[in-house]
Scaffold this active site. Structure first.
Site, PDB file in Angstrom:
ATOM      1  N   HIS A 131      28.052  42.190 -89.615  1.00 51.77           N
ATOM      2  CA  HIS A 131      27.423  42.513 -90.901  1.00 51.77           C
ATOM      3  C   HIS A 131      27.602  41.272 -91.773  1.00 51.77           C
ATOM      4  O   HIS A 131      28.649  40.609 -91.698  1.00 51.77           O
ATOM      5  CB  HIS A 131      28.152  43.665 -91.608  1.00 51.77           C
ATOM      6  CG  HIS A 131      27.726  45.053 -91.244  1.00 51.77           C
ATOM      7  ND1 HIS A 131      28.619  46.098 -91.136  1.00 51.77           N
ATOM      8  CD2 HIS A 131      26.493  45.593 -91.020  1.00 51.77           C
ATOM      9  CE1 HIS A 131      27.967  47.217 -90.847  1.00 51.77           C
ATOM     10  NE2 HIS A 131      26.674  46.936 -90.757  1.00 51.77           N
ATOM     11  N   CYS A 165      33.518  46.708 -97.484  1.00 44.97           N
ATOM     12  CA  CYS A 165      32.831  47.791 -96.749  1.00 44.97           C
ATOM     13  C   CYS A 165      33.126  49.165 -97.340  1.00 44.97           C
ATOM     14  O   CYS A 165      32.359  50.111 -97.119  1.00 44.97           O
ATOM     15  CB  CYS A 165      33.285  47.850 -95.299  1.00 44.97           C
ATOM     16  SG  CYS A 165      33.244  46.321 -94.422  1.00 44.97           S
TER      17      CYS A 165
HETATM   18  N1  ARG Z   1      33.041  51.059 -87.959  1.00 46.20           N
HETATM   19  C1  ARG Z   1      32.020  50.750 -88.926  1.00 46.20           C
HETATM   20  C2  ARG Z   1      30.729  50.375 -88.215  1.00 46.20           C
HETATM   21  O1  ARG Z   1      30.784  49.743 -87.192  1.00 46.20           O
HETATM   22  C3  ARG Z   1      32.469  49.653 -89.830  1.00 46.20           C
HETATM   23  C4  ARG Z   1      31.492  49.349 -90.914  1.00 46.20           C
HETATM   24  C5  ARG Z   1      31.935  48.245 -91.806  1.00 46.20           C
HETATM   25  N2  ARG Z   1      31.037  48.070 -92.869  1.00 46.20           N
HETATM   26  C6  ARG Z   1      30.649  46.894 -93.365  1.00 46.20           C
HETATM   27  N3  ARG Z   1      29.951  46.888 -94.449  1.00 46.20           N
HETATM   28  N4  ARG Z   1      30.894  45.769 -92.760  1.00 46.20           N
HETATM   29  O2  ARG Z   1      29.658  50.701 -88.633  1.00 46.20           O
END
Ligand code: ARG
Length: 273
Positions: A172, A267
């Site tokens: 991300h 996040c």
């Molecule tokens: N376990 C979550 C996923 O893989 C973590 C999300 C983290 N969010 C972020 N904005 N980086 O979707």
């Protein structure tokens, strides 16, 4: 002072989801694994909330639904701009059950919704972040499609800087890039294509490159609120010095439990306005 114009500077309200049912049950990113210490997760989440409030931002909360362990990462619910939200469409079925709950919350809270029913995958604030109200940094690759940003133009009038991300661990945009003020961001250069690195330095010339160790500690998963950069533990002295030159102090919050799911400070927070 132009710094007052940055989006981070004018942040007033955020949404967070307390980790009532947070666990790591599946692996949809390379970091996921291990057993969550629930008590620690609650303490860490509370510390993050306090740090945000101390920096002057109001925290609204939404209850977590059982069976949706990643709902704590509410930043993935959509992208908010000017009291409108472009809703997410999750890449993985493990998270798609979150979508109707966010839709309902936005509607109840008077935020106009866009994106419902569109096919393009998009993971909200995880991949899209404003460095100022006229500049949206738009990550794509693992979790958001490049084409969704054509639709996101409907949110308002701003530049969209497409960011090509090239390392699977930095899946991300908010794992490798965090705007700090109107001329700088924290970023991890190897996570981006040459063209994107150039664009980061062209638009944000005082950006601070973090080391591999810092990137792996999720130091880029930080939120800037006024003069405070709230980040996970692991910010080097060099980075602290560079931030201090920009008038920013660092507040480190232990995020060990959330990092077992591949997430940290940024996040866990959805910027509302
Ligand atoms: N376990 C979550 C996923 O893989 C973590 C999300 C983290 N969010 C972020 N904005 N980086 O979707």
């Amino acid at each position: 002072m132009s710094a007052t114009k940055s989006a981070a500077h004018i942040l007033k309200r955020v949404l967070m989801v307390p980790p009532k049912h947070f666990t790591v049950e599946y692996a949809i990113n390379p970091w996921m694994g291990g057993v969550v210490d629930k008590k620690k997760a609650h303490q860490q989440w509370d510390s993050l909330k306090s740090a945000i409030e101390k920096a002057g931002v109001q925290v609204l909360t939404m209850e977590q639904t059982e069976g949706l362990p990643d709902q704590v990462f509410v930043c993935n619910s959509g992208l908010v701009y000017d009291n409108k939200v472009y809703l997410s469409r999750f890449r993985h079925k493990e998270r798609s059950g979150e979508q109707p709950l966010y839709l309902e919350w936005f509607k109840k809270n008077g935020i106009a919704t866009i994106g419902e029913g569109y096919e393009e995958i998009f993971e909200g604030g995880g991949d899209a972040v404003f460095s100022d109200p006229k500049t949206l940094w738009a990550g794509y690759g693992e979790r958001s499609s490049k084409s969704v940003y054509e639709r996101i133009k409907a949110l308002g009038s701003f530049d969209i800087v497409l960011c090509d991300m090239v390392l699977p661990n930095f899946y991300h945009l908010d794992t490798c890039f965090a705007p700090v003020d109107e001329t700088s961001a924290l970023y991890y250069p190897p996570a981006f294509s040459e063209a994107t690195k150039k664009e980061i330095l062209r638009r944000l010339p005082n950006s601070i490159a973090v080391s591999e160790a810092e990137a792996n500690a999720f130091v880029c998963n930080a939120i800037t609120i006024r003069d405070t950069v709230i980040s996970p533990i692991g910010v080097s002295q060099d980075t602290k010095n560079a931030l201090s030159k920009r008038g920013k102090q660092v507040e480190e919050v232990d995020m060990s439990e959330f990092m077992k799911s591949g997430g940290a400070c940024q996040c866990l927070v959805l910027r509302l306005l």
